[in-house]
Scaffold this motif. Structure first.
Motif, short mmCIF file in Angstrom:
data_model
loop_
_atom_site.label_atom_id
_atom_site.label_comp_id
_atom_site.label_asym_id
_atom_site.label_seq_id
_atom_site.Cartn_x
_atom_site.Cartn_y
_atom_site.Cartn_z
N HIS A 53 10.92 50.44 2.29
CA HIS A 53 12.10 50.04 1.52
C HIS A 53 13.19 51.10 1.62
O HIS A 53 14.36 50.80 1.85
CB HIS A 53 11.70 49.80 0.06
N LEU A 56 14.86 51.07 4.93
CA LEU A 56 15.76 49.92 5.02
C LEU A 56 17.07 50.21 4.28
O LEU A 56 18.17 49.94 4.79
CB LEU A 56 15.06 48.70 4.39
N CYS A 57 16.96 50.84 3.10
CA CYS A 57 18.14 51.18 2.31
C CYS A 57 19.01 52.22 3.04
O CYS A 57 20.21 52.28 2.84
CB CYS A 57 17.75 51.74 0.95
N GLN A 77 11.24 45.36 12.94
CA GLN A 77 11.74 44.36 11.97
C GLN A 77 11.40 44.83 10.55
O GLN A 77 10.47 44.35 9.93
CB GLN A 77 11.09 43.00 12.25
N ARG A 79 12.88 44.45 7.61
CA ARG A 79 12.99 43.48 6.51
C ARG A 79 11.74 42.59 6.46
O ARG A 79 11.14 42.42 5.40
CB ARG A 79 14.25 42.63 6.72
N ASP A 80 11.36 42.06 7.63
CA ASP A 80 10.19 41.18 7.69
C ASP A 80 8.92 41.92 7.28
O ASP A 80 8.05 41.38 6.59
CB ASP A 80 9.99 40.65 9.14
N ASP A 83 8.90 42.42 3.53
CA ASP A 83 8.57 41.14 2.87
C ASP A 83 7.08 40.85 2.96
O ASP A 83 6.46 40.42 1.98
CB ASP A 83 9.36 39.98 3.52
#
Lengths: 114, 293
Positions: A53, A56-57, A77, A79-80, A83
């Motif tokens: 996370h 990603l941020c 990937q 984000r994937d 998730d």
């Protein structure tokens, strides 16, 4: 047998059974926290989720994380991946919480092993 | 024969005391019921007994492929327990395991003991992994206790013991070397027994694979990983099964130091190695009813 002693032994048996079932719930949780991404298996813990996370941020496009065997794996990937990890984590802990709460309320052996 | 991509290999040879074919049916049905990838090959000596206990349709539903081989020629007598109070001896025809590499029709194989019940989908995670060979070295009892030291190391201060109960391998150089070594160790079992100082006279695949891994790993036990779940939940021979349903098993587990004390243990969605063979076979009809009929 003295009634008090009999009750104490009964309670001891209940406690032992309860403890075993709690450990089995943890073992099941361990199973459920495994996530597979591109043939690599990861242990979805809070540290891993937070790291992905945070990456990603910080607009990172890829990260290297370790699989269950300690092999480095490049994840593109993000984000994937996040998730998937979140879905696995939430599903595992929701089941764990639900079963743990049921165990807490079980006041006799029959209910503990039901 | 055309190479299949991935599947399970079960090896079963019956004897007068224990019906390994029935156990193989139960094991295969548990695989079919819980796993997405569930192609199964049975290695056995004949299909005669299978045909007497199941219809042709049922056999086809359980096993995708059956390989007929000559039964092992070995004198290997094992003492079994059925509860702490009953023990019996039975032949243990287990030395075909080292041929699994050659026998497997798959590129990726999970070799499973037939006394293993798959009650979760965890084994689906293994396919396509980076490793050529996976095997576990940890086992815990139904009461989550570690096993006796002799089930952890081959001898006091000896090498760690791996459980040949559950093995994953790819057709690869590494797996081929390990299986070739197991054949060599099998043929020179007495020599390796003295070298590695393991106890007893019973031929155990656990010992053979542990030694092969030790040798292939450069004599330092490195390079071989465990399955994603590294611990095999194991029902002791002195424990019993009370009931089985689709995703859970209720056991009666005794205290080893006070065998007259038993605890009820329920395992839900956790795979388990059933060591009490008679107890397993008492559940045969129920397992067939649950997963097949």
């Amino acid at each position: 047998m003295d009634e008090k002693l009999e009750k104490a032994l009964e309670f001891s048996n209940y406690q032992k059974t309860l403890q075993i079932q709690k450990e089995n719930l943890k073992l099941r949780l361990e199973h459920m926290l495994l996530a597979k991404i591109d043939n690599n298996v990861f242990n979805c813990n809070i540290e891993l989720i937070n790291f992905v996370h945070t990456s990603l941020c910080c607009d990172q496009t890829s990260v290297i994380i370790l699989d269950v065997h300690g092999n480095p794996v490049k994840i593109n990937q993000l984000r994937d991946c996040l998730d998937s990890f979140l879905a696995v984590y939430n599903s595992a802990y929701n089941e764990y919480f639900e079963k743990y709460e049921a165990l807490k309320k079980a006041r006799n052996i029959k209910k503990v092993i039901s | 024969m055309k190479k299949l991509k991935k599947g399970f290999l079960l090896i079963a040879f019956n004897n007068n005391e224990i019906d390994y074919i029935k156990m193989a049916c139960c094991c295969a049905l548990s695989i079919k019921s819980h796993l997405k990838y569930n192609h199964i090959t049975l290695v056995t000596e004949s299909t005669n007994w299978l045909k007497t206990i199941l219809s042709s349709d049922e056999i086809d539903k359980i096993f995708d492929n059956i390989i007929i081989v000559n039964p092992p020629k070995q004198k290997n007598i094992r003492t079994h327990y059925d509860s702490p109070w009953t023990k019996f001896k039975a032949p243990f025809l287990n030395n075909k395991r080292s041929s699994a590499y050659e026998l497997s029709p798959y590129e990726e194989t999970i070799l499973l003991d037939v006394d293993y019940l798959v009650m979760s989908d965890t084994l689906d995670l293994v396919w396509g992994c980076e490793d050529d060979f996976l095997i576990n070295k940890d086992a815990i009892s139904l009461r989550n206790e570690k096993f006796h030291e002799k089930e952890i190391r081959l001898s006091k201060d000896g090498i760690p013991m791996y459980w040949a109960t559950l093995i994953y391998f790819k057709k690869s150089e590494m797996a081929k070397r390990i299986f070739e070594l197991t054949t060599f160790i099998k043929e020179n079992y007495l020599f390796y027994k003295h070298l590695y100082k393991f106890p007893g006279h019973l031929f155990r695949n656990d010992y053979v694979f542990s030694i092969a891994i030790h040798i292939v790993g450069g004599f330092i036990n490195s390079g071989i990983n465990s399955f994603p779940i590294p611990t095999i939940k194991t029902m002791d021979q002195k424990d019993d099964i009370v009931e089985i349903d689709n995703d859970s098993i209720l056991f009666l587990s005794h205290e080893p130091k006070q065998p007259w004390i038993n605890h009820l243990v329920r395992l839900k969605n956790i795979d388990v190695h059933i060591m009490n063979k008679r107890s397993f076979l008492r559940q045969y009809e129920q397992i067939i009813k649950l997963f097949l009929r």
